[in-house]
Design an enzyme around this catalytic site. Structure first.
Site, PDB file in Angstrom:
ATOM      1  N   CYS A  74      -8.970  37.763  70.481  1.00  0.00           N
ATOM      2  CA  CYS A  74      -7.653  38.383  70.620  1.00  0.00           C
ATOM      3  C   CYS A  74      -6.836  38.019  69.387  1.00  0.00           C
ATOM      4  O   CYS A  74      -6.526  36.835  69.173  1.00  0.00           O
ATOM      5  CB  CYS A  74      -6.967  37.886  71.885  1.00  0.00           C
ATOM      6  SG  CYS A  74      -5.294  38.517  72.111  1.00  0.00           S
ATOM      7  N   CYS A 199      -1.939  45.207  70.095  1.00  0.00           N
ATOM      8  CA  CYS A 199      -3.290  44.647  70.124  1.00  0.00           C
ATOM      9  C   CYS A 199      -3.660  44.290  68.693  1.00  0.00           C
ATOM     10  O   CYS A 199      -3.758  45.173  67.836  1.00  0.00           O
ATOM     11  CB  CYS A 199      -4.276  45.647  70.712  1.00  0.00           C
ATOM     12  SG  CYS A 199      -6.001  45.080  70.666  1.00  0.00           S
TER      13      CYS A 199
END
Length: 260
Positions: A74, A199
């Site tokens: 991530c 993101c």
């Protein structure tokens, strides 16, 4: 059991951060992690991150999606991890740590901007209607002329669960070029199973895809996410992307404790 936590966000991608150097967090309790991330019955977040010691790198980032399952890298979480480690006094202006896709490093500027080193990318699959690449997490990239009119949850889920990606699925990104040379993006994230405001690995994938497709010749590309602005910097040579940096803010929101 009481869990002490801090909440961080990077361009609207928010995370529960837990200092777990004592290894006391019940990290196999999927339902607990999902409940903590629940926005109605828990703290609320796109994911939960454990900060642990690592014999090689010094620190390790363990990342869970909001469904409670461990996940791949991530990017925004990595930037928040760096800011969290600095706030704990474990690092100063630079950090090295291990994550799901291997070692990472980051620098933290005085204004809170975190520049996170991402994995090199050498394989990019180009198709007539989309591009696919892995920037620590798998990403489907698709151009759109009507970015704000897309039903991200519906169209993203159709692609994520479709025949292209099988049971593993993929994150799904829709990208639109802007007149100032930047690109706007909206992302459906697997594990969250919905659109997120940002993101990091998706922004990285979009920037590299736009470069390889000839949509830009820049090697530092502005990416407009729903929660703000990110930049992606890289070196491109012979179809390989190295020295990849994901650059943007990582901000402390609040801290507290919750009884489970």
């Amino acid at each position: 059991m009481q869990i002490h936590f801090e909440k961080y966000q990077g361009t609207g991608n928010d995370f529960i951060m837990v200092d777990d150097r004592s290894l006391t967090f019940p990290q196999n309790d999927t339902s607990l992690i999902a409940r903590l991330c629940d926005r109605r019955f828990g703290i609320g977040a796109d994911g939960l991150i454990l900060l642990q010691d690592d014999k090689i790198s010094g620190l390790k980032m363990v990342y869970y999606n909001s469904d409670g399952n461990t996940s791949s890298m991530c990017g925004n979480g990595g930037r928040c991890f760096a800011a969290f480690a600095k706030k704990l006094g474990l690092v100063s202006d630079s950090i090295a740590f291990d994550a799901a896709d291997g070692p990472h490093s980051a620098t933290i500027a005085s204004d809170g901007t975190v520049s996170l080193g991402m994995a090199d990318v050498s394989r990019i699959d180009i198709f007539p209607d989309h591009t696919f690449l892995d920037t620590g997490s798998p990403h489907h990239i698709e151009m759109s002329d009507n970015l704000m009119k897309i039903d991200i949850r519906k169209q993203g889920a159709e692609i994520r669960y479709g025949e292209l990606y099988g049971t593993a699925g993929s994150n799904v990104n829709f990208v639109h070029p802007e007149t100032d040379g930047t690109f706007s993006i909206r992302t459906y994230e697997r594990g969250v199973e919905d659109e997120t405001l940002s993101c990091g690995t998706g922004a990285t994938a979009a920037a590299i895809a736009m470069h390889v497709l000839g949509k830009t010749s820049r090697n530092r590309i502005g990416i407009n996410v729903m929660g703000g602005k990110l930049e992606v910097d890289f070196t491109a040579k012979a179809g390989k992307y190295t020295d990849v940096l994901l650059i943007g803010p990582a901000e402390f929101v609040f801290k507290g404790e919750i009884t489970c």
